[in-house]
Enzyme design. Structure first.
Site: not given
Ligand code: IMP
Length: 422
Positions: A12, A15, A39-40, A223
């Site tokens: 988080d 990225k 979750g990007h 991650q």
């Protein structure tokens, strides 16, 4: 030529925004590990998009986006993500490539994840419940199924054999699965069929060809380094190698092709799920960071744990990945504070024992250094020169201590809110 972009904390770090920002420089963006546990978040023209498995270059016209062999994919979730991304205007059919060797998350993998977490009770990992660990377990246990296997005449048998094994484990866990499995199975097979309509390739050959053609590739991690299976805060980690070495195995790249490694970190720390977090703030300051930084999971919606920046842990991640340059995210969240703390060591630990994450159950007490804060709203600033002097002092200290330059400072979610240093 391949550059690697990865997170240096517990995920988080932001990225998605940076990969999207850097994409115009690259011909290919390739994800090398993880799955829909990621979750990007990307913000384009004021609109937020969350990608889970699709690489972050998908909104750029001339960019090929590759899901590498090191990734695990849930066909049901990927189908929904593709449909959503097409609806948002991206030509996914044209721009997405999927490695034939990427492993599939089966309906039972999700159930096994839930069953294992429930069984562990208080010592649960706090996983995203997306079936990540059971899928990688089957991969290393040599009973996994890859998307390329969908073309095999044995596909149904492969599926049935592994599902039977899973049912036995679910029964051992005393987990009620029959109805849920029946519900998921039909959807899963339909989604596998849907994915066959997308370009599936032997991606190691594709990438090799791109390299020999002089194309530029960005290997995108998911991650963060402190969730790395080998070097993270084991066992509270994810099930893949999140450090730069993971890009080689997760894409079939020879190490000699890796050019630059860029590491992303937040100006403070967050973590979701269980496990050690030495600089955690379980007080009003922690809540301030959570609220101002919108620190709630993009995938699961879970509130993130928050704390001060942990420099020893950051330096450990830099060492593991050979980071050449740093990108600092969410610096704007710290605006308005009178003072900012940074952990510069741990009580009783020597300098060469950078990160005491290797011994389970070790409790460490960080040593802090305090820096003067700033009151200005830096989210509106676009030039490094314009930033408050106290902020620059904070940056200088970090650069010197880490021994790596900070090349980009992000001061908000939009592409525009990005300060490039000369
Ligand atoms: P898993 O990857 O779902 O098995 O979860 C293992 C650990 O990694 C848990 O603590 C998760 O919260 C954490 N985790 C997995 N993916 C992410 C991510 O993308 N961001 C932050 N934490 C993650």
């Amino acid at each position: 030529m391949v550059d690697v972009l990865l997170g240096l904390q517990w995920g988080d770090e932001g990225k998605g925004k940076i990969a999207d920002f850097l994409t115009p420089k690259y011909d290919v963006v390739a994800r090398f590990q993880g799955g829909p546990n990621a979750g990007h978040s990307l913000e384009i023209n004021g609109k937020k998009h969350v990608l889970n498995t699709i690489p972050s270059g998908i909104f750029h016209e001339n960019c090929v986006n590759l899901i590498g062999n090191g990734v695990v994919m849930d066909p049901i979730l990927l189908k929904a993500e593709i449909e959503k991304t097409i609806a948002a205007g991206a030509d996914v059919r044209e721009r997405l490539l999927i490695s034939k060797k990427a492993h599939l998350i089966l309906p039972t993998h999700r159930l096994l994840d839930a069953a294992s977490e429930a069984y562990k009770g208080d010592s649960k990992i706090g996983s995203t419940l997306r079936g990540i660990s059971p899928t990688y377990q089957d991969k290393t246990g040599r009973s996994g199924i890859r998307i390329g296997d969908a073309d095999s005449p044995n596909f149904d048998k492969l599926y049935k054999d592994v599902i039977e094994k899973h049912k036995g484990i679910l029964r051992y866990y005393n987990f009620d699965f029959e109805a849920k499995l029946a519900e998921l199975e039909e959807e899963w097979f339909a989604a596998v069929e849907y994915l066959r309509g997308f370009k599936q390739v032997n991606s190691e050959f594709y990438l090799h060809h791109q390299i020999t053609q002089g194309k530029k590739i960005l290997a995108e991690g998911a991650q963060g380094s402190l969730l790395d299976l080998d070097f993270g805060s084991y066992p509270f980690v994810t099930s893949s190698n999140t450090i730069s070495g993971g890009a080689c195995v997760g894409l079939g790249l020879a190490p000699k092709h890796i050019n630059k490694v860029t590491g992303i970190f937040k100006a403070y720390c967050t973590r979701v799920g269980s496990g050690p977090f030495p600089t955690e703030l379980e007080n009003d300051m922690g809540q301030f960071l959570r609220d101002k930084g919108h620190e709630y999971g993009a995938t699961t919606g879970r509130p993130r744990r928050t704390g001060w920046l942990d420099l020893p842990a950051l330096k450990y991640a830099i060492m593991l990945s050979g980071v050449d340059e740093l990108i600092m995210m969410k610096a704007d969240v710290l605006s308005g504070l009178d003072s900012i703390d940074v952990a510069t060591g741990y009580e009783g630990c020597s300098d060469d024992e950078l990160c005491p994450f290797n011994i389970q159950g070790t409790v460490v007490t960080p040593k802090y250094e305090s820096f003067a804060g700033w009151q200005e709203d830096i989210s509106v600033m676009r030039e490094y020169q314009a930033l408050p002097e106290t902020f620059k002092t904070y940056i200088d200290f970090m650069e010197q201590d880490a021994g790596v330059p900070i090349s980009i400072i992000s001061v908000g979610p939009d592409r525009e809110q990005t300060i490039l240093r000369k």
